[in-house]
Write a protein that holds these residues in place. Structure first.
Motif, mmCIF file in Angstrom:
data_model
loop_
_atom_site.group_PDB
_atom_site.id
_atom_site.type_symbol
_atom_site.label_atom_id
_atom_site.label_comp_id
_atom_site.label_asym_id
_atom_site.label_seq_id
_atom_site.Cartn_x
_atom_site.Cartn_y
_atom_site.Cartn_z
ATOM 1 N N ARG A 209 -72.167 -84.662 -10.934
ATOM 2 C CA ARG A 209 -73.320 -83.876 -10.508
ATOM 3 C C ARG A 209 -72.911 -82.610 -9.758
ATOM 4 O O ARG A 209 -73.475 -81.527 -10.010
ATOM 5 C CB ARG A 209 -74.229 -84.739 -9.625
ATOM 6 C CG ARG A 209 -75.098 -85.698 -10.424
ATOM 7 C CD ARG A 209 -75.916 -86.591 -9.510
ATOM 8 N NE ARG A 209 -75.037 -87.495 -8.752
ATOM 9 C CZ ARG A 209 -75.498 -88.417 -7.911
ATOM 10 N NH1 ARG A 209 -76.801 -88.548 -7.710
ATOM 11 N NH2 ARG A 209 -74.652 -89.217 -7.261
ATOM 12 N N SER A 210 -71.971 -82.699 -8.841
ATOM 13 C CA SER A 210 -71.545 -81.510 -8.097
ATOM 14 C C SER A 210 -70.922 -80.473 -9.020
ATOM 15 O O SER A 210 -71.087 -79.257 -8.822
ATOM 16 C CB SER A 210 -70.550 -81.899 -6.994
ATOM 17 O OG SER A 210 -69.365 -82.443 -7.562
ATOM 18 N N ASP A 213 -73.835 -78.921 -11.123
ATOM 19 C CA ASP A 213 -74.688 -78.128 -10.235
ATOM 20 C C ASP A 213 -74.052 -76.780 -9.926
ATOM 21 O O ASP A 213 -74.733 -75.748 -9.893
ATOM 22 C CB ASP A 213 -74.939 -78.887 -8.925
ATOM 23 C CG ASP A 213 -75.902 -80.043 -9.096
ATOM 24 O OD1 ASP A 213 -76.577 -80.102 -10.146
ATOM 25 O OD2 ASP A 213 -75.965 -80.896 -8.190
ATOM 26 N N THR A 214 -72.745 -76.789 -9.703
ATOM 27 C CA THR A 214 -72.023 -75.543 -9.417
ATOM 28 C C THR A 214 -71.865 -74.691 -10.664
ATOM 29 O O THR A 214 -72.066 -73.474 -10.638
ATOM 30 C CB THR A 214 -70.629 -75.851 -8.833
ATOM 31 O OG1 THR A 214 -70.770 -76.659 -7.663
ATOM 32 C CG2 THR A 214 -69.889 -74.576 -8.495
ATOM 33 N N SER A 217 -75.233 -73.166 -11.678
ATOM 34 C CA SER A 217 -75.962 -72.509 -10.598
ATOM 35 C C SER A 217 -76.016 -70.993 -10.806
ATOM 36 O O SER A 217 -75.007 -70.355 -11.118
ATOM 37 C CB SER A 217 -75.309 -72.817 -9.245
ATOM 38 O OG SER A 217 -75.872 -72.039 -8.225
#
Length: 230
Positions: A209-210, A213-214, A217
Motif C-alpha cells: 500500500r505505501s 500510494d507513493t 500520488s
C-alpha cells in the motif's frame, strides 16, 4: 535479438537515469539509488539466464551466488567466527553457481517461459520478498527494488522484439513475437510451473500500500516536475 553488450548498456543507462530520479525526489538515499541502478541492470540481462553456455547465464548465477553469500554472511556476522563465515559464504556461492545452475538449465530453453512478462513478475516478487525478509528493507524500498528488476527485465524483452524488425529492409524476422509475450503457451507444463511459482512468490511479498500510494500520488509527480529541469 539484441546482443549482450546492447542489453547491459541499455539496461544500465535506463536504470541509472531512473535511480538518479529516485534520489533527487527523495524516494531513495545514495545507498539505495546505487542498488536500484544495479538491480535494474541485472534485470536487463535476466531473460538470458537460460542460455547455458553464454555469458549472461554464467554472470547471473555468479552474481546470485556472490549476493546470497554476502547477505548471509552479513546476517550471521555477530554469531559466527571468521572461518565459519568463510565456509558459509563459499558454500552458498558454490551451490548456486554450479548445481543450481546445472539443474536450472535442465528444465529451461531459451526464449521459452523465462522470456515472458509472467517471469518478469516472478523476479519482481522474488526480489521484493528477498529485500524485505532477508535484507530487512522497508516494504516501500523492497517494492522499489523489485520494480527496477521488473523494468530492466521488460526493457530486455522490448529490445529483443525491436531487433526482430529489420527496419532497413522493412521486414519482420521469424523471431518476432517470441521475446515479448505474456507466457509461453507452447509449453504448458513449464508455464504452469512458472505461474505457480509466481503466485507463491506473490504470497510472501510485504504489504504494497505505501508503495502504490507513493507511486500513484500526484504529489510525487509534482516533485518530479519541479526538479526535472534546471
Amino acid at each position: 535479438m539484441a546482443n549482450f553488450s546492447t542489453h547491459i548498456t541499455v539496461a544500465a543507462a535506463g536504470a541509472g537515469l531512473l535511480s538518479v530520479l529516485c534520489l533527487q525526489v527523495g524516494l531513495a538515499g545514495s545507498r539505495e539509488a546505487l542498488l536500484l541502478a544495479l538491480l535494474g541492470t541485472i534485470g536487463g540481462i535476466l531473460p538470458d539466464i537460460d542460455l547455458q553456455h553464454a555469458y549472461p547465464s554464467r554472470i547471473m548465477f555468479s552474481l546470485f551466488g556472490i549476493l546470497a553469500a554476502f547477505l548471509l554472511v552479513f546476517a550471521k556476522k555477530s554469531e559466527l567466527s571468521i572461518v565459519e563465515l568463510w565456509g558459509i559464504g563459499l558454500t552458498v556461492f558454490a551451490v548456486i553457481r554450479f548445481p543450481v545452475w546445472m539443474v536450472f538449465h535442465q528444465y529451461t530453453t531459451h526464449r521459452g517461459s523465462i522470456h515472458s512478462l509472467v517471469a518478469a513478475l516472478l523476479f519482481m516478487f522474488l526480489t521484493t520478498a528477498f529485500a524485505y525478509h532477508v535484507m530487512g528493507e522497508h516494504p516501500f524500498m523492497s517494492w522499489l527494488f523489485g520494480l527496477f528488476v521488473f523494468l530492466g527485465f521488460v526493457l530486455h524483452l522490448l529490445l529483443d522484439e525491436l531487433y526482430s524488425v529489420d527496419f532497413m529492409n522493412t521486414r519482420i524476422k521469424k523471431s518476432f513475437g517470441t521475446a515479448l509475450k505474456i507466457l509461453d503457451w507452447k509449453n504448458r507444463g513449464k508455464s504452469t510451473v512458472l505461474v505457480v511459482a509466481t503466485i507463491l512468490a506473490w504470497a510472501v511479498v510485504p504489504d504494497s500500500r505505501s508503495f502504490w500510494d507513493t507511486l500513484l500520488s500526484a504529489e510525487t509527480y509534482h516533485i518530479i516536475g519541479s526538479r526535472f529541469l534546471p
